[in-house]
Design an enzyme around this catalytic site. Structure first.
Site, PDB file in Angstrom:
ATOM      1  CB  SER A  80      24.718 -31.215  53.463  1.00  0.00           C
ATOM      2  OG  SER A  80      25.145 -32.147  53.401  1.00  0.00           O
ATOM      3  CG  HIS A 196      24.451 -35.080  57.674  1.00  0.00           C
ATOM      4  ND1 HIS A 196      25.185 -33.698  57.783  1.00  0.00           N
ATOM      5  CD2 HIS A 196      23.873 -34.910  56.298  1.00  0.00           C
ATOM      6  CE1 HIS A 196      25.218 -33.074  56.569  1.00  0.00           C
ATOM      7  NE2 HIS A 196      24.460 -33.812  55.857  1.00  0.00           N
TER       8      HIS A 196
END
Length: 222
Positions: A80, A196
């Site tokens: 990320s 995610h």
């Protein structure tokens, strides 16, 4: 990034399948996180985001200078926002590391506000769509835009999820495609599911962890 602290903790898979085999793991506390309070975070926000990369590379150089390791045995891994920082370090000083694992990353810092949840992160990174100064500074940070032909990049494994609705998979896909044009030692891991925050099942998580560990053993532990 985002003032989130990365404090010492035990990672069972890393301990069992990496440390027990004689390898080492370093957790780099860099500006932008929350380890030392709000000022530590604010020091690497907006046009100062590059300081997170500066700090990571300082840790990498220190490992080599003190003889703890050497560039060919140092791998960077981050996901990320951490994927952004590790990819930016990889692009800036490829000679300082031996491999990169870049997971669900941001890599296009010029267009990030237009992709998925990107518009909610302008307080952290600045808004390149609105302010020219942000576009200039983020352009210098952006891993995708700073990949260059003719550079000898170390091996890289880029991961994403095609169902990621937080960091758009285009970040990883574009970075991989451009890197692949220059470096044959680059790979993409992009399952359909998981989103995610991780894979959908324990088997999928194990498969991805195995892929990452095999990659790191192949290129760092020999």
């Amino acid at each position: 990034g985002f003032g989130i602290p990365e404090l010492p903790h035990y990672l069972g898979s890393v301990g069992k399948y990496w440390l027990e085999e004689g390898n080492a793991f370093v957790l780099a506390n860099i500006r932008g996180g929350g380890e030392f309070g709000p000022r530590w975070h604010q020091a690497a926000q907006g046009i100062s985001k590059h300081k997170s990369v500066d700090d990571l590379l300082a840790v990498v150089r220190d490992l080599s200078e003190r003889g703890i390791s050497s560039p060919k045995h140092i791998g960077l891994q981050g996901g990320s926002n951490g994927g952004l920082i590790t990819a930016a370090a990889f692009v800036r000083e490829p000679q300082s590391i031996g491999a990169l694992v870049c997971e669900v990353p941001l890599t296009d810092m010029i267009r990030y506000p237009l992709l998925s949840a990107g518009s909610s992160w302008t307080d952290e990174y600045g808004n390149p769509q609105k302010y020219e100064v942000c576009k200039r500074w983020l352009g210098e940070l952006s891993p995708y835009h700073n990949l260059s032909d003719g550079i000898d990049y170390p091996p890289a494994l880029i991961t994403t999820s095609l169902s990621d609705d937080r960091v758009h998979p285009a970040h990883a896909l574009k970075f991989y495609a451009k890197l692949r044009e220059t470096s044959a030692q680059s790979w993409l891991y992009a399952p359909d599911g998981g989103g995610h925050t991780g894979n959908g099942t324990q088997r999928e998580s194990a498969d991805e962890m195995a892929c990452v560990l095999l990659f790191l053993k192949e290129f760092l532990a020999s």
